[in-house]
Design an enzyme around this catalytic site. Structure first.
Site, PDB file in Angstrom:
ATOM      1  N   PRO A 172      31.952 -12.328 -45.743  1.00 50.28           N
ATOM      2  CA  PRO A 172      31.546 -12.212 -47.281  1.00 50.28           C
ATOM      3  C   PRO A 172      29.859 -12.326 -47.071  1.00 50.28           C
ATOM      4  O   PRO A 172      29.381 -12.177 -48.210  1.00 50.28           O
ATOM      5  CB  PRO A 172      32.259 -13.585 -47.755  1.00 50.28           C
ATOM      6  N   GLU A 198      37.284 -20.253 -41.509  1.00 45.86           N
ATOM      7  CA  GLU A 198      35.828 -20.544 -42.390  1.00 45.86           C
ATOM      8  C   GLU A 198      34.651 -19.563 -41.753  1.00 45.86           C
ATOM      9  O   GLU A 198      33.709 -19.338 -42.549  1.00 45.86           O
ATOM     10  CB  GLU A 198      35.334 -22.091 -42.203  1.00 45.86           C
ATOM     11  N   ASP A 246      33.186  13.847 -54.483  1.00 44.77           N
ATOM     12  CA  ASP A 246      33.405  12.656 -55.085  1.00 44.77           C
ATOM     13  C   ASP A 246      32.696  12.103 -56.031  1.00 44.77           C
ATOM     14  O   ASP A 246      31.383  12.409 -56.078  1.00 44.77           O
ATOM     15  CB  ASP A 246      33.507  11.693 -53.957  1.00 44.77           C
ATOM     16  N   ARG A 256      37.067   9.478 -44.029  1.00 42.85           N
ATOM     17  CA  ARG A 256      37.396  10.681 -44.818  1.00 42.85           C
ATOM     18  C   ARG A 256      36.169  11.522 -44.841  1.00 42.85           C
ATOM     19  O   ARG A 256      36.117  12.394 -45.457  1.00 42.85           O
ATOM     20  CB  ARG A 256      37.989  10.324 -46.104  1.00 42.85           C
TER      21      ARG A 256
HETATM   22  C1  21W Z   1      36.443 -16.263 -46.658  1.00 41.25           C
HETATM   23  C2  21W Z   1      35.537 -16.267 -44.723  1.00 41.25           C
HETATM   24  C3  21W Z   1      35.653 -17.128 -47.035  1.00 41.25           C
HETATM   25  C4  21W Z   1      34.793 -17.595 -45.042  1.00 41.25           C
HETATM   26  C5  21W Z   1      31.216 -22.100 -48.426  1.00 41.25           C
HETATM   27  C6  21W Z   1      31.695 -22.887 -47.227  1.00 41.25           C
HETATM   28  C7  21W Z   1      35.078 -10.321 -44.307  1.00 41.25           C
HETATM   29  C8  21W Z   1      35.504 -10.889 -46.835  1.00 41.25           C
HETATM   30  C9  21W Z   1      35.817 -11.177 -45.286  1.00 41.25           C
HETATM   31  C10 21W Z   1      36.542 -15.582 -45.661  1.00 41.25           C
HETATM   32  C11 21W Z   1      34.705 -17.799 -46.183  1.00 41.25           C
HETATM   33  C12 21W Z   1      34.717  -9.664 -46.976  1.00 41.25           C
HETATM   34  C13 21W Z   1      33.363 -21.635 -47.673  1.00 41.25           C
HETATM   35  C14 21W Z   1      34.724  -9.761 -49.258  1.00 41.25           C
HETATM   36  C15 21W Z   1      35.679 -11.543 -47.999  1.00 41.25           C
HETATM   37  C16 21W Z   1      36.198 -12.388 -44.884  1.00 41.25           C
HETATM   38  C17 21W Z   1      37.476 -14.519 -45.235  1.00 41.25           C
HETATM   39  C18 21W Z   1      33.927 -18.905 -46.912  1.00 41.25           C
HETATM   40  C19 21W Z   1      34.571 -20.757 -47.978  1.00 41.25           C
HETATM   41  N1  21W Z   1      31.983 -21.140 -48.675  1.00 41.25           N
HETATM   42  N2  21W Z   1      34.620  -8.981 -47.931  1.00 41.25           N
HETATM   43  N3  21W Z   1      33.102 -22.529 -46.922  1.00 41.25           N
HETATM   44  N4  21W Z   1      35.532 -10.995 -49.162  1.00 41.25           N
HETATM   45  N5  21W Z   1      36.950 -13.405 -45.791  1.00 41.25           N
HETATM   46  N6  21W Z   1      34.679 -20.027 -46.777  1.00 41.25           N
HETATM   47  O1  21W Z   1      36.304 -12.526 -48.128  1.00 41.25           O
HETATM   48  O2  21W Z   1      36.425 -12.620 -43.836  1.00 41.25           O
HETATM   49  S1  21W Z   1      34.414  -8.855 -45.383  1.00 41.25           S
END
Ligand code: 21W
Length: 243
Positions: free
Chosen positions: A88, A115, A168, A153
């Site tokens: 994220p 996490e 596209d 693709r």
């Molecule tokens: C979701 C991992 C939330 C870590 C602050 C402290 C990969 C992803 C993921 C995940 C957290 C992507 C927190 C868009 C996504 C992924 C799992 C953080 C909460 N906040 N693209 N702790 N959204 N998600 N944990 O979730 O691994 S690419």
């Protein structure tokens, strides 16, 4: 193009990769996706892949050793290809990034869970961090599949139509015009006459205007980067004047 995927959930990849377009691309040797279970690179009795965070707090963190060992044993000590962590915290994936990645012969994808991953993985193994958007998922597996889908693709021959990808909406920078197929009338709603007229110049103009209108209505942010002609600008100014 080769994808080397590292994950704790290897089983989630096959159903999608064995369907439709990506299956055909794999059979034709255009793409190859190898999925590696991070757990296979542990050495302790319990095959431990995660541990509690230093400093306390909730949740679990993915340990560095199995991920380093897995990636290095598959790619060699000096990979030379992008090693992408799906997280994220990464830069947000888009069509430009997909195009850039499609130029590589090989890409490694690391899927996080829990996490997150030990910071040393980011600092000393990974070359790039990618998110697929601002919403919270449970892991990086679906983001990895999305990246594989979007990049694959773009590889010549993967889509049946040789200029399918050039057409596209996100390649032109505009949203697509409305599409219709038979029947000519459905539940009282007719296909626009112009599409049945056979006048290809008029149809092209109508489609361009519909694309511009849709983009103006739904994604005005895209108009700033889109490649617009003088005629496009005139049309948009006229629209803005009418509202
Ligand atoms: C979701 C991992 C939330 C870590 C602050 C402290 C990969 C992803 C993921 C995940 C957290 C992507 C927190 C868009 C996504 C992924 C799992 C953080 C909460 N906040 N693209 N702790 N959204 N998600 N944990 O979730 O691994 S690419």
């Amino acid at each position: 193009m080769q994808f080397e995927v590292f994950t704790l959930l290897p089983e989630v990849f096959s159903p999608y990769l064995e369907s439709s377009i990506l299956q055909r691309a794999r059979q034709h040797g255009l793409i190859d996706v190898r999925v590696h279970n991070i757990r296979d690179y542990t050495h302790d009795k319990h095959h431990t892949t995660d541990d509690i965070p230093y400093g306390g707090g909730g949740g679990m963190v993915m340990k560095p050793e199995p991920i380093f060992e897995g990636v290095e044993s598959i790619l060699g000590p000096k990979a030379g290809c992008p090693i992408i962590l799906l997280t994220p915290q990464g830069r947000v994936f888009n069509q430009t990034i997909a195009q850039e990645l499609s130029g590589h012969e090989k890409i490694a994808l690391i899927c996080g869970r829990y996490e997150g991953v030990d910071e040393r993985i980011r600092k000393h193994l990974v070359t790039d961090e990618i998110s697929i958007g601002d919403y919270v998922l449970t892991g990086g597996e679906i983001p990895a599949l999305i990246l594989i889908d979007a990049v694959s693709r773009l590889i010549p021959g993967v889509l049946g139509d040789p200029d399918g990808a050039a057409d596209d909406s996100h390649a032109s920078g505009l949203l697509e015009y409305p599409h219709y197929t038979r029947p000519p009338e459905f539940r009282g709603e007719s296909v626009p006459d112009i599409l049945l007229s056979g006048d290809h110049a008029k149809i092209a103009k109508w489609r361009r205007e519909q694309s511009l209108l849709r983009t103006l209505e739904r994604r005005p942010d895209l108009l700033e980067k889109a490649q617009l002609t003088d005629e496009d600008h005139k049309f948009l100014l006229k629209q803005k004047g009418n509202r």
